[in-house]
Write an enzyme that holds these catalytic residues in place. Sequence first.
Site, PDB file in Angstrom:
ATOM      1  N   ASP A  45       0.832  -1.208   0.000  1.00 40.77           N
ATOM      2  CA  ASP A  45       0.000   0.000   0.000  1.00 40.77           C
ATOM      3  C   ASP A  45       0.872   1.266   0.000  1.00 40.77           C
ATOM      4  O   ASP A  45       1.774   1.400   0.824  1.00 40.77           O
ATOM      5  CB  ASP A  45      -0.908  -0.017   1.252  1.00 40.77           C
ATOM      6  N   ARG A  47       0.419   4.090   1.004  1.00 49.04           N
ATOM      7  CA  ARG A  47       0.309   4.991   2.153  1.00 49.04           C
ATOM      8  C   ARG A  47       1.090   4.511   3.365  1.00 49.04           C
ATOM      9  O   ARG A  47       1.030   5.128   4.433  1.00 49.04           O
ATOM     10  CB  ARG A  47      -1.173   5.160   2.536  1.00 49.04           C
ATOM     11  N   HIS A  99      -1.548  -2.801   8.359  1.00 51.35           N
ATOM     12  CA  HIS A  99      -2.204  -1.500   8.567  1.00 51.35           C
ATOM     13  C   HIS A  99      -3.705  -1.645   8.519  1.00 51.35           C
ATOM     14  O   HIS A  99      -4.230  -2.481   7.768  1.00 51.35           O
ATOM     15  CB  HIS A  99      -1.725  -0.480   7.519  1.00 51.35           C
ATOM     16  N   CYS A 102      -6.563  -2.215   5.327  1.00 52.20           N
ATOM     17  CA  CYS A 102      -5.788  -2.909   4.293  1.00 52.20           C
ATOM     18  C   CYS A 102      -6.718  -3.524   3.236  1.00 52.20           C
ATOM     19  O   CYS A 102      -7.602  -4.320   3.557  1.00 52.20           O
ATOM     20  CB  CYS A 102      -4.933  -4.000   4.937  1.00 52.20           C
TER      21      CYS A 102
HETATM   22 ZN    ZN Z   1      -2.518  -3.263   2.801  1.00 53.88          ZN
END
Ligand code: ZN
Length: 211
Positions: A45, A47, A99, A102
């Site tokens: 990801d 972020r 996270h 997700c």
């Molecule tokens: Zn993720």
Amino acid sequence: MVDFYKKILDNNKRWVETSLESDPNYFQDLAKGQTPPLLWIGCSDSRVPANEIIGAKPGEVFVHRNIANMVIHSDMNMLSVLDYAVNVLKVKHVLVCGHYGCGGVKAALGNDSIGIIDNWIRHIKDVYRLHNKYLDSIIDENERFNKFVELNVKEQVFDLAKTSIVQAAWRNGQELTLHGWVYGLNSGFVTDLDVNISSERDLDKVYQLKF
Ligand code: ZN
């Protein structure tokens, strides 16, 4: 799109300039080698950038990322990274960082076929099946999603401990601790899930290897 592409090339030039301003030998020193104390296994990801979150400079963290920060025993990429980190770089910590929010974990909660990724996501579904009684008992959907994210991280930490790579290192007396964190996209803070494993004795007996 072209603007973005041009921007990142310019960013790189500026980054080199600023880095050299504060230390003229910055890149020459980095080129000599790396001794990072930490292997980070995180989600792809965009972020959740490993270095920024923990304030680590280049040279301080060895990184492996894939969808939903999975430790899959037949994944040659993950195994190679782990082997190199443990046996060559001699990292002292391996950290699985998931996270909240997700997308991979969310996909595992659903039943839609997305494509080849279904086969990857299936491993996350296995975590659900392992904890289905507990997860099904959580009424609030968001809370169930969050707990699933946490349990997935914990299981990946245990999966790391099950590898011959990690167990051989422990057997050889190497200092190596495994950790699990969850990163909050909304807050920027990480939560330590308190799964700090530094011995095969923390595993079910069936997984403990004899060398
Ligand atoms: Zn993720």
